[in-house]
Scaffold this motif. Structure first.
Motif, PDB file in Angstrom:
ATOM      1  N   HIS A  39     -23.575  28.783  54.812  1.00 10.12           N
ATOM      2  CA  HIS A  39     -23.819  30.063  54.158  1.00 10.12           C
ATOM      3  C   HIS A  39     -24.905  30.903  54.825  1.00 10.12           C
ATOM      4  CE1 HIS A  39     -21.110  29.101  50.930  1.00 10.12           C
ATOM      5  NE2 HIS A  39     -21.697  27.931  50.789  1.00 10.12           N
ATOM      6  N   ASP A  40     -25.825  30.261  55.555  1.00 11.04           N
ATOM      7  CA  ASP A  40     -26.907  31.037  56.158  1.00 11.04           C
ATOM      8  C   ASP A  40     -26.517  31.662  57.488  1.00 11.04           C
ATOM      9  OD1 ASP A  40     -26.722  28.526  57.260  1.00 11.04           O
ATOM     10  OD2 ASP A  40     -28.855  28.403  57.759  1.00 11.04           O
ATOM     11  N   ASP A  41     -25.335  31.349  57.994  1.00  6.33           N
ATOM     12  CA  ASP A  41     -24.899  31.860  59.292  1.00  6.33           C
ATOM     13  C   ASP A  41     -23.718  32.814  59.096  1.00  6.33           C
ATOM     14  OD1 ASP A  41     -24.669  32.285  61.969  1.00  6.33           O
ATOM     15  OD2 ASP A  41     -23.805  30.336  62.440  1.00  6.33           O
ATOM     16  N   VAL A  42     -23.998  34.005  58.561  1.00  4.08           N
ATOM     17  CA  VAL A  42     -22.930  34.960  58.267  1.00  4.08           C
ATOM     18  C   VAL A  42     -22.658  35.915  59.427  1.00  4.08           C
ATOM     19  CG1 VAL A  42     -23.278  34.863  55.783  1.00  4.08           C
ATOM     20  CG2 VAL A  42     -24.533  36.541  57.141  1.00  4.08           C
ATOM     21  N   SER A  43     -23.424  35.786  60.508  1.00  4.09           N
ATOM     22  CA  SER A  43     -23.247  36.707  61.628  1.00  4.09           C
ATOM     23  C   SER A  43     -22.135  36.271  62.569  1.00  4.09           C
ATOM     24  CB  SER A  43     -24.550  36.834  62.415  1.00  4.09           C
ATOM     25  OG  SER A  43     -24.914  35.581  62.953  1.00  4.09           O
ATOM     26  N   THR A  44     -21.717  35.011  62.498  1.00 11.59           N
ATOM     27  CA  THR A  44     -20.690  34.522  63.414  1.00 11.59           C
ATOM     28  C   THR A  44     -19.337  34.465  62.724  1.00 11.59           C
ATOM     29  OG1 THR A  44     -21.113  32.216  62.835  1.00 11.59           O
ATOM     30  CG2 THR A  44     -22.360  33.132  64.684  1.00 11.59           C
ATOM     31  N   SER A  45     -18.310  34.510  63.524  1.00  6.78           N
ATOM     32  CA  SER A  45     -16.960  34.423  62.985  1.00  6.78           C
ATOM     33  C   SER A  45     -16.642  32.966  62.652  1.00  6.78           C
ATOM     34  CB  SER A  45     -15.960  34.971  63.994  1.00  6.78           C
ATOM     35  OG  SER A  45     -16.012  34.221  65.184  1.00  6.78           O
ATOM     36  N   PRO A  46     -15.673  32.730  61.777  1.00  6.07           N
ATOM     37  CA  PRO A  46     -15.301  31.349  61.463  1.00  6.07           C
ATOM     38  C   PRO A  46     -14.726  30.659  62.707  1.00  6.07           C
ATOM     39  CG  PRO A  46     -13.798  32.896  60.421  1.00  6.07           C
ATOM     40  CD  PRO A  46     -14.883  33.696  61.045  1.00  6.07           C
ATOM     41  N   LYS A  47     -14.890  29.348  62.767  1.00 10.94           N
ATOM     42  CA  LYS A  47     -14.412  28.571  63.911  1.00 10.94           C
ATOM     43  C   LYS A  47     -13.418  27.524  63.446  1.00 10.94           C
ATOM     44  CE  LYS A  47     -17.299  30.464  66.832  1.00 10.94           C
ATOM     45  NZ  LYS A  47     -16.851  31.418  67.804  1.00 10.94           N
ATOM     46  N   ILE A  48     -12.357  27.343  64.243  1.00  9.80           N
ATOM     47  CA  ILE A  48     -11.324  26.354  63.945  1.00  9.80           C
ATOM     48  C   ILE A  48     -11.169  25.449  65.158  1.00  9.80           C
ATOM     49  CG2 ILE A  48      -8.893  25.990  63.414  1.00  9.80           C
ATOM     50  CD1 ILE A  48      -8.893  28.743  62.085  1.00  9.80           C
ATOM     51  N   GLY A  49     -11.196  24.137  64.909  1.00  9.23           N
ATOM     52  CA  GLY A  49     -11.003  23.164  65.976  1.00  9.23           C
ATOM     53  C   GLY A  49      -9.856  22.235  65.636  1.00  9.23           C
ATOM     54  N   LEU A  50      -9.199  21.731  66.673  1.00  9.63           N
ATOM     55  CA  LEU A  50      -8.065  20.822  66.495  1.00  9.63           C
ATOM     56  C   LEU A  50      -8.369  19.478  67.123  1.00  9.63           C
ATOM     57  CD1 LEU A  50      -5.100  23.169  67.508  1.00  9.63           C
ATOM     58  CD2 LEU A  50      -5.923  22.679  65.226  1.00  9.63           C
ATOM     59  N   VAL A  51      -7.921  18.408  66.455  1.00 12.54           N
ATOM     60  CA  VAL A  51      -8.010  17.060  66.999  1.00 12.54           C
ATOM     61  C   VAL A  51      -6.609  16.468  66.916  1.00 12.54           C
ATOM     62  CG1 VAL A  51      -9.014  14.777  66.754  1.00 12.54           C
ATOM     63  CG2 VAL A  51     -10.389  16.804  66.225  1.00 12.54           C
ATOM     64  N   VAL A  52      -6.012  16.209  68.070  1.00  7.78           N
ATOM     65  CA  VAL A  52      -4.682  15.615  68.131  1.00  7.78           C
ATOM     66  C   VAL A  52      -4.802  14.390  69.038  1.00  7.78           C
ATOM     67  CG1 VAL A  52      -2.246  15.981  68.632  1.00  7.78           C
ATOM     68  CG2 VAL A  52      -3.642  17.893  67.859  1.00  7.78           C
ATOM     69  N   SER A  53      -4.874  13.212  68.425  1.00 11.50           N
ATOM     70  CA  SER A  53      -5.124  11.992  69.180  1.00 11.50           C
ATOM     71  C   SER A  53      -3.836  11.392  69.737  1.00 11.50           C
ATOM     72  CB  SER A  53      -5.828  10.964  68.300  1.00 11.50           C
ATOM     73  OG  SER A  53      -4.939  10.495  67.308  1.00 11.50           O
ATOM     74  N   LYS A  54      -3.997  10.332  70.528  1.00 13.00           N
ATOM     75  CA  LYS A  54      -2.849   9.667  71.144  1.00 13.00           C
ATOM     76  C   LYS A  54      -1.942   8.990  70.127  1.00 13.00           C
ATOM     77  CE  LYS A  54      -4.653   8.855  75.748  1.00 13.00           C
ATOM     78  NZ  LYS A  54      -4.896   7.860  76.787  1.00 13.00           N
ATOM     79  N   SER A  55      -2.440   8.769  68.920  1.00 14.64           N
ATOM     80  CA  SER A  55      -1.600   8.153  67.894  1.00 14.64           C
ATOM     81  C   SER A  55      -0.461   9.080  67.469  1.00 14.64           C
ATOM     82  CB  SER A  55      -2.436   7.768  66.672  1.00 14.64           C
ATOM     83  OG  SER A  55      -2.934   8.915  66.033  1.00 14.64           O
ATOM     84  N   VAL A  56      -0.593  10.378  67.747  1.00 11.48           N
ATOM     85  CA  VAL A  56       0.449  11.350  67.398  1.00 11.48           C
ATOM     86  C   VAL A  56       1.653  11.203  68.322  1.00 11.48           C
ATOM     87  CG1 VAL A  56       0.970  13.818  67.247  1.00 11.48           C
ATOM     88  CG2 VAL A  56      -1.191  12.963  66.395  1.00 11.48           C
ATOM     89  N   GLY A  57       1.421  10.878  69.581  1.00 14.45           N
ATOM     90  CA  GLY A  57       2.516  10.714  70.534  1.00 14.45           C
ATOM     91  C   GLY A  57       2.032  10.881  71.957  1.00 14.45           C
ATOM     92  N   ASN A  58       2.977  10.983  72.873  1.00 12.18           N
ATOM     93  CA  ASN A  58       2.607  11.169  74.274  1.00 12.18           C
ATOM     94  C   ASN A  58       2.116  12.600  74.499  1.00 12.18           C
ATOM     95  OD1 ASN A  58       4.864  12.814  74.532  1.00 12.18           O
ATOM     96  ND2 ASN A  58       6.146  11.191  75.378  1.00 12.18           N
TER      97      ASN A  58
END
Length: 113
Positions: free
Chosen positions: A37-56
């Motif tokens: 809540h104290d960091d309203v100057s930056t845009s929201p950030k989205i990260g992805l984690v897709v590990s090897k258990s998902v497939g090749n």
């Protein structure tokens, strides 16, 4: 495609969001949501984690592309400074994009309760 200003790129941000954020699981993905809540100057950030258990590599890249596409739809729902990590589960490899989008929205709603 997820615009560059909304991409989470630093491993510190991933670690902080996963360890301190609220976790919400669905059948194809897990969402970690951290509201700063104290960091309203930056845009929201989205990260992805897709590990090897998902497939090749081919399957993981396909899942990543589909998750980036559905994550773009939740950007307007995120607050400034909010961080979101989406971790794909093995079932995401065979799930249609519509299901991924629905489960992402449900997980985000669940994490905010």
């Amino acid at each position: 495609m997820l615009p560059a200003q909304f991409r989470m790129t630093r491993s510190v941000d991933f670690g902080t969001t996963v360890s301190r954020g609220v976790r919400a699981a669905q059948s194809t993905l897990v969402v970690h949501d951290l509201r700063i809540h104290d960091d309203v100057s930056t845009s929201p950030k989205i990260g992805l984690v897709v590990s090897k258990s998902v497939g090749n590599a081919v399957v993981r890249h396909r899942v990543s592309r589909r998750l980036r596409h559905v994550a773009r739809d939740v950007i307007p729902d995120l607050e400034p400074g909010e961080q979101l990590v989406i971790r794909a589960l093995p079932r995401s490899a065979s799930a249609p994009s519509a299901q991924l989008g629905t489960e992402l929205k449900n997980a985000l709603r669940k994490a905010r309760r």
